[in-house]
Design an enzyme around this catalytic site. Structure first.
Site, short mmCIF file in Angstrom:
data_model
loop_
_atom_site.label_atom_id
_atom_site.label_comp_id
_atom_site.label_asym_id
_atom_site.label_seq_id
_atom_site.Cartn_x
_atom_site.Cartn_y
_atom_site.Cartn_z
N LYS A 254 44.79 40.20 39.62
CA LYS A 254 44.08 40.38 38.36
C LYS A 254 44.07 41.87 38.02
O LYS A 254 43.15 42.62 38.36
CB LYS A 254 42.65 39.83 38.47
CG LYS A 254 41.99 39.55 37.12
CD LYS A 254 42.61 38.38 36.41
CE LYS A 254 41.89 38.05 35.12
NZ LYS A 254 42.53 36.97 34.37
N SER B 110 44.83 33.92 31.25
CA SER B 110 43.40 33.96 31.57
C SER B 110 42.67 32.90 30.73
O SER B 110 42.96 31.72 30.84
CB SER B 110 42.85 35.37 31.33
OG SER B 110 41.59 35.53 31.94
#
Length: 590
Positions: A192, A384
Site C-alpha cells: 500500500k 482500492s
C-alpha cells in the site's frame, strides 16, 4: 456555492429583471443551437472527424447546467467508443480522420478506443491520423493510440517519442521533517504505497517490486500492440524504444509513420478515398445516432462512478467525484425501474473513503437481490475503494491496462507539534476522555489511542478482504495472497481471478445482456441512469430557488418572473423527446 455568489453580484450590478431576461435570451440561443446541431442529417457519403487531444469525460453529467459550469459539456468517453462501433456498421460512413498529440486519455481508455478503431477498419473503412508530434514530452501513449490507424501523418518538424515507461513517486518525509511535521501513518498490506510516500525517504523494496511488475506488464502490452498494428516483431519494437525519440524522416524509415505531411494533406487524401464525402464531427454524428435510435429495445442502464469516493450526496453544480449516497440512489432507481433489465457500472476511481465504499457495495448488493445482473466495466483505474465497490458485481470487465486491485487500507494523521514552536504558536486546552486527542494534529498517539487506531485498521482490512472473498467466490487465504495493497494491471488481475474478462464498454454491455437473458441477436439500448436533466429543465427547476435567494437583494417584478418562467416551461416542453417540430431541412456546416 460559487455560482450563487456570481449571480448575486450580477443581480446587484444589472438588476434582477434584466438578469432574468438575459438568462432567458441565452437559453433561447443555446436551445436553438443544440436543436440545429442535433437535427443535422448524416450525409450519404460521410467521413468522420475526431479530435483526440480533447478530454472525453468518464464522469456522469448530472445535468446540462452543471456540464456548462464545469466546462465538461463534451462527448462522454463511453459515447465516443460506442459511436465508433455504430459507425462501423453505418454504410453512409466511409472513413475517419483524426488529430492527435499529447492525448489526455489513459492507457485503458486508449485500449478501448484502439479496439473501436480496429473494428471500424475491419468493416472496410479507412482511418487516418495526423499529429504535429507524438509524445513530445516522452512516453508511449500517443504512439500506441496512433498505431491503431491505417495511416499515420506526421508534420515535417515532428517527433515520435516512443521512449518507454517511466514511473516515479515523490517521498515527503524529509520535507515534512524540515517543517517540524511527522506523518504518523500505518498500512495494512505491504504494497500500500500511498502511506510510504509520506513516511519514507525512498521507495521500499516491496513497493518497487510491485511497481516494476506493473510497469513491465504495461510496457509489454504497448509493445505487442504496436508490433501487431505496424507489422513489426515485439523485439523490433523494443529496439526502436531504446533508440527513441525519432525525427520525422527517421520515423518513416523505421516504419513508425507512413507520411511526412500536414493535416490538410491528410484530409485531401481522405477526399480522394471517399469522393464526394462531407466531413462531419463525431460529436455531431453521435447526436444523430441518439436521435435515430429506435425505441422499445431492452434497456441496459449505464451508471457512472468516476473520481474519488466520498460520503454524502453530490452538489447540483460544480460537483466532482463519487458521492456514495448519490451513486446509491442511482443504483436503487435502476433497481426499481421495470424497463431496466441489467446494469453496467462504469468505474474509474483510485478509491477513497472506506465507509462510503461500503455504502455503495451495499447498494450493489440490493440491486442484485432484485434479480437484475450488475456488470462492472473498469476504465483507467478501479483501485482500492474503486475495487471495493466492484467486488460484489456479477461480472467484472477490465482492459489489460486498467490499474486495479490495491486491496488494502492505510490511515493516520500528521503531527505538527514540532512546527508550532518554529512559528511562535502555542496550544492549550482541556480534554475529557482517555482517547480524546486521537485525531489531534498537536499530539502524537498515546499508547491507548494507538491501540484503538491499529485495531480499526485491522478491522477495515479484514472487512475489505471479506467483501472480495465473498464477491469473487474465493477463500480468504487466496485473497490474502493477491491483496496486501498490491496494484495490478487488468491483465494481471485477470490471471489472479480479480477480473473475469478483458475488454471495453461494449464487452461489458454484451455480458450484461447475456446475463439478463436478452437474445444475442437483439440489440439493446444503453441508457445513462438516471438521465441528466436538460439545460432548459434544469434552469426552469432552479429559477424559483434563484428568485427566493435573491429577493432580499434585488427588486424582482413578479410579472416579469412569471413571463420568464413561462418561456422556460415552453422551451422545456419543446426539448422533450416526445415533442416533434416540423420545419424545412436545415444544413449546418460541421
Amino acid at each position: 456555492m460559487r455560482i450563487g455568489r456570481i449571480l448575486l453580484w450580477l443581480f446587484a450590478v444589472i438588476g434582477a429583471g434584466t438578469m432574468l431576461c438575459c438568462m432567458a435570451a441565452i437559453l433561447i440561443v443555446l436551445h436553438l443551437r443544440v436543436a440545429l446541431h442535433e437535427a443535422q442529417p448524416t450525409p450519404a457519403i460521410t467521413v468522420l472527424r475526431l479530435d483526440l487531444n480533447r478530454s472525453y469525460s468518464e464522469a456522469p453529467a448530472r445535468d446540462s447546467l452543471a456540464g456548462l459550469v464545469q466546462g465538461t459539456n463534451s462527448t462522454p468517453f463511453v459515447e465516443l467508443v460506442r459511436t465508433l462501433h455504430h459507425a462501423a456498421l453505418d454504410p453512409r460512413v466511409k472513413g475517419l480522420v483524426a488529430r492527435l498529440g499529447n492525448t489526455p486519455l489513459g492507457l485503458a481508455q486508449i485500449q478501448d478506443l484502439r479496439d473501436a478503431i480496429k473494428d471500424f477498419r475491419s468493416h472496410g473503412k479507412f482511418a487516418y491520423v495526423f499529429a504535429e508530434s507524438l509524445g513530445e514530452l516522452g512516453g508511449m501513449r500517443d504512439y500506441y493510440l496512433a498505431s491503431a490507424f491505417e495511416r499515420i501523418w506526421l508534420q515535417p518538424v515532428g517527433t515520435v517519442a516512443l521512449t518507454g515507461v517511466d514511473a516515479e513517486a515523490p517521498f515527503l518525509k524529509g520535507a515534512l521533517a524540515k517543517l517540524g511535521i511527522t506523518a504518523d501513518f500505518s498500512r495494512r498490506g505491504q504494497y500500500k504505497s500511498a502511506e510510504t510516500e509520506l513516511t519514507q525517504t525512498a521507495m521500499p523494496a516491496s513497493d518497487k517490486q510491485a511497481l516494476a511488475g506493473m510497469a513491465q506488464s504495461l510496457f509489454d502490452q504497448v509493445v505487442n500492440g504496436v508490433a501487431v498494428s505496424r507489422g513489426l516483431t515485439p523485439d523490433q519494437v523494443r529496439k526502436l524504444v531504446d533508440g527513441a525519440p525519432y525525427m520525422a524522416g527517421e520515423a518513416v524509415i523505421d516504419k513508425l509513420v507512413d507520411v511526412v505531411g500536414y493535416q490538410d494533406e491528410m484530409e485531401d487524401s481522405a477526399r480522394a478515398k471517399a469522393v464526394g464525402a462531407r466531413f462531419v464531427n463525431l460529436r455531431t454524428y453521435a447526436a444523430s445516432v441518439r436521435a435515430d435510435e429506435p425505441r422499445g429495445r431492452p434497456v441496459v442502464a449505464l451508471i457512472k462512478a468516476s473520481g474519488t469516493i466520498t460520503s454524502g450526496r453530490a452538489d447540483d453544480l460544480g460537483s466532482t467525484g463519487i458521492a456514495a449516497d448519490t451513486l446509491s440512489a442511482a443504483l436503487h432507481a435502476a433497481a426499481v425501474n421495470h424497463q431496466v433489465r441489467a446494469v453496467v457500472l462504469r468505474i474509474d476511481s483510485p478509491g477513497g473513503s472506506e465507509g462510503a465504499s461500503e455504502t455503495i457495495w451495499h447498494a450493489v448488493e440490493r440491486l442484485r437481490a432484485t434479480g437484475k445482473p450488475v456488470v462492472v466495466s473498469m476504465g483507467d483505474e478501479a483501485a482500492s475503494g474503486g475495487y471495493y465497490i466492484a467486488a460484489g458485481a456479477d461480472r467484472i470487465v477490465a482492459e489489460p491496462g486498467t490499474l486495479t486491485g490495491s486491496i488494502g487500507v492505510f490511515g493516520g494523521k500528521f503531527v505538527a507539534d514540532g512546527l508550532w514552536p518554529k512559528l511562535g504558536v502555542s496550544w492549550d486546552g482541556v480534554q475529557i476522555g482517555a482517547n480524546a486527542t486521537i485525531g489531534s494534529i498537536n499530539h502524537p498517539f498515546s499508547p491507548s489511542e494507538r491501540a484503538r487506531f491499529e485495531a480499526m485498521l485491522d478491522d477495515s482490512y479484514k472487512g475489505f478482504v471479506s467483501r472480495v472473498a465473498n464477491g469473487r467466490h474465493m477463500s480468504t487465504a487466496a485473497v490474502q495472497q493477491i491483496a496486501q495493497g498490491h496494484v495490478w494491471t487488468g491483465q494481471q488481475a485477470k490471471d489472479n481471478h480479480l477480473v473475469d474478462q478483458l475488454g471495453g464498454i461494449d464487452d461489458a454491455v454484451a455480458a450484461a445482456a447475456k446475463l439478463a437473458k436478452i437474445p444475442a441477436n437483439q440489440s439493446v439500448s444503453l441508457v445513462v441512469f438516471p438521465p441528466p436533466h436538460s439545460l432548459i429543465a434544469t434552469l426552469r427547476n432552479h429559477l424559483g430557488d434563484l428568485a427566493v435567494t435573491f429577493l432580499p437583494f434585488a427588486a424582482i417584478d413578479p410579472a416579469e418572473l412569471a413571463r420568464v418562467q413561462a418561456l422556460l416551461d415552453f422551451l422545456a416542453l419543446s426539448s422533450h423527446p416526445a415533442a416533434q417540430v416540423l420545419a424545412p431541412p436545415i444544413e449546418v456546416s460541421p
